[in-house]
Design a protein around this motif. Sequence first.
Motif: not given
Length: 117
Positions: A26-34, A53-56, A70-72
């Motif tokens: 329900g969201m544009i995932f790549r736009m969010y920092a996680m 966000r984006g390519r991380g 490790t976060i990915s």
Amino acid sequence: QVQLVESGGGLVQPGGSLRLSCVASGMIFRMYAMAWYRQAPGKERELVASITRGRGDSTNYADSVKGRFTISRDNGMNTVYLQMNSLRPEDTAVYYCNANFGGMELWGKGTLVTVSS
């Protein structure tokens, strides 16, 4: 419906590994920092790791997990991961997925990680 759903928690012995996943919908995932946070019994919630966000291209870790976690992210799968190695009893906590866009935050319900022999 916007939501974050974590999975992958469980019981593991000290020194073991787990991989947590958080699937966003329900969201544009790549736009969010996680990020991943955790909260141990009787303690405040703390930041474990974050990814831009984006390519991380940039990640950040709590000192207590550097070199072990490790976060990915996989934008095609709308998923952020937390690979946890060399787990210690003090890593026992509920782990929460967090999404941030321009100060707007979303949270998952959490997944329990228990490190015990």
